[in-house]
Scaffold this active site. Structure first.
Site, mmCIF file in Angstrom:
data_model
loop_
_atom_site.group_PDB
_atom_site.id
_atom_site.type_symbol
_atom_site.label_atom_id
_atom_site.label_comp_id
_atom_site.label_asym_id
_atom_site.label_seq_id
_atom_site.Cartn_x
_atom_site.Cartn_y
_atom_site.Cartn_z
ATOM 1 N N CYS A 195 40.298 -21.803 46.434
ATOM 2 C CA CYS A 195 40.734 -20.742 45.518
ATOM 3 C C CYS A 195 39.580 -19.771 45.306
ATOM 4 O O CYS A 195 39.056 -19.235 46.275
ATOM 5 C CB CYS A 195 41.268 -21.306 44.224
ATOM 6 N N ARG A 196 39.168 -19.562 44.042
ATOM 7 C CA ARG A 196 38.164 -18.506 43.787
ATOM 8 C C ARG A 196 36.736 -19.005 43.831
ATOM 9 O O ARG A 196 35.809 -18.207 43.903
ATOM 10 C CB ARG A 196 38.429 -17.862 42.426
#
Lengths: 223, 223
Positions: free
Chosen positions: A178-179
């Site tokens: 993800c981030r």
DNA sequence: TGCATATTCAAATATTAGCTTGAATATGTG
DNA sequence: CACATATTCAAGCTAATATTTGAATATGCA
């Protein structure tokens, strides 16, 4: 101008950037902007902060020349002023991880409460992801995937994961990302995948770390 | 622990380092400690600050785990906690130089008031220094030279320069350096040298920049 | 043990920053 | 032109920080 005055002025300038880094919410803003530009409203929503307060923090960052604003119709879109800023943020984060024991403690505590075990060998995982030996899954919102993703990664935003499980291979390991290390979306994704019988691992780095490693970043609907 | 609490805690930790970088005097301390360890009294003297105030700033930096203290008899000697901290400081300084126009403006204003012209091609000067085509002069205090210097450099502390001019070649270009771009010792040295008929240039990088370029650093009375 | 010195601590003040609330500004649309 | 929405500004309160001053602590040495 006396040398003392000169030095004080210079260090005070550098301190402008330091001051802007001295607030948790502002660091989260920088982290989010490393994923791509965002409007004030979107940032405020993602951080769980008021719009007015988010706007204020953005102006502090703009005062330190770390972010830039651009009007787009009724919205104002903020972005990092330079890719150097993203690289710098990663350096700061890494420094905090290596110097502050508390970062590790808090992370371990959080993961243990979720009964999650983190993979130890980061570089090995990077190699497996890079060489395509696993299916790479990007669970961020679609627009962030379009702004830049790991080459070969499949995009299924976390909210759609349960209804799109059929698109994923059940005979091949899946690595979700993800981030970055302090984003929980990939954790949720691996939980969902594992409880549905998939072999899933979390890759804790984000696209900015990937880029900082000097690896190629795909944009748009490319590979 | 909820994800929001986790994130806030992590970013707040990173902000500890940010906060410690948000003060001019503290950045000057970091810059000085990049040259080597120092006692509180020496630091206070070099910065023109009170000992009590300097001590306080040092503890803020220690709280952020950027510096460490060690008792040596009646003195307490402070040093950077890790060479990574020095590299990070240089990155921050570079970010400030590239993002904040004011840094350049202040520097130019200061140099113009001294009628000094800075050499433009930094890399070319590095190459000439590195290859030994010029005589390199280190004008910092002797102990800083011993802690680390450019290979082949001659050590003549600024205070002794006038009385030791005879040790320098008059038929060969001299390149003087000190602690870095915002240290004025090398500027004073080139002024002195030029008004005594020497061909002298200032090299504005310090030993930390030299090391960050991946070049060899000599210690003690070596080369 | 007691004195001298280096460093740190504690209290006090002035400044600065964070967050909230409500109003003001600016843009796009009917 | 007026309205709706996104963003910014201003005021006010609370909390944190910088600096100074004077006292306290700790070490080395006689």
């Amino acid at each position: 101008m006396k040398p003392r005055v000169f030095k004080d002025a210079i260090y005070e300038q550098i301190a402008r950037i330091g001051k802007s880094l001295g607030s948790g919410p502002r660091l989260e803003i920088l982290d989010l902007l490393c994923q791509g530009p965002r409007t004030v409203e979107v940032l405020a929503g993602q951080m769980g902060q008021s719009v007015a307060n988010t706007s204020r923090h953005l102006q502090v960052l703009r005062g330190a020349r770390l972010v830039e604003a651009e009007r787009e119709g009724v919205y104002v879109r903020y972005r990092l002023a330079d890719s150097e800023v993203c690289a710098f943020f990663l350096t700061l984060r890494k420094l905090a991880e290596s110097r502050l024991l508390e970062v590790d403690e808090i992370t371990r505590e959080f993961l243990e409460a979720r009964n999650t075990m983190e993979p130890v060998d980061r570089d090995l995982l990077v190699e497996r992801v890079r060489s395509g030996k696993v299916t790479v899954l990007d669970v961020r919102p679609a627009e962030e995937y379009l702004a830049g993703h790991i080459p070969g990664a499949v995009s299924i935003p976390l909210e759609q994961l349960e209804e799109r499980l059929a698109e994923l291979p059940s005979d091949r390991e899946i690595v979700a990302y993800c981030r970055g290390p302090y984003c929980v979306m990939a954790l949720d994704a691996t939980d969902t995948l594992q409880s549905n019988g998939f072999e899933a691992t979390r890759f804790e780095e984000g696209i900015a770390d990937w880029r900082a490693r000097g690896l190629h970043v795909a944009v748009g609907s490319e590979g």
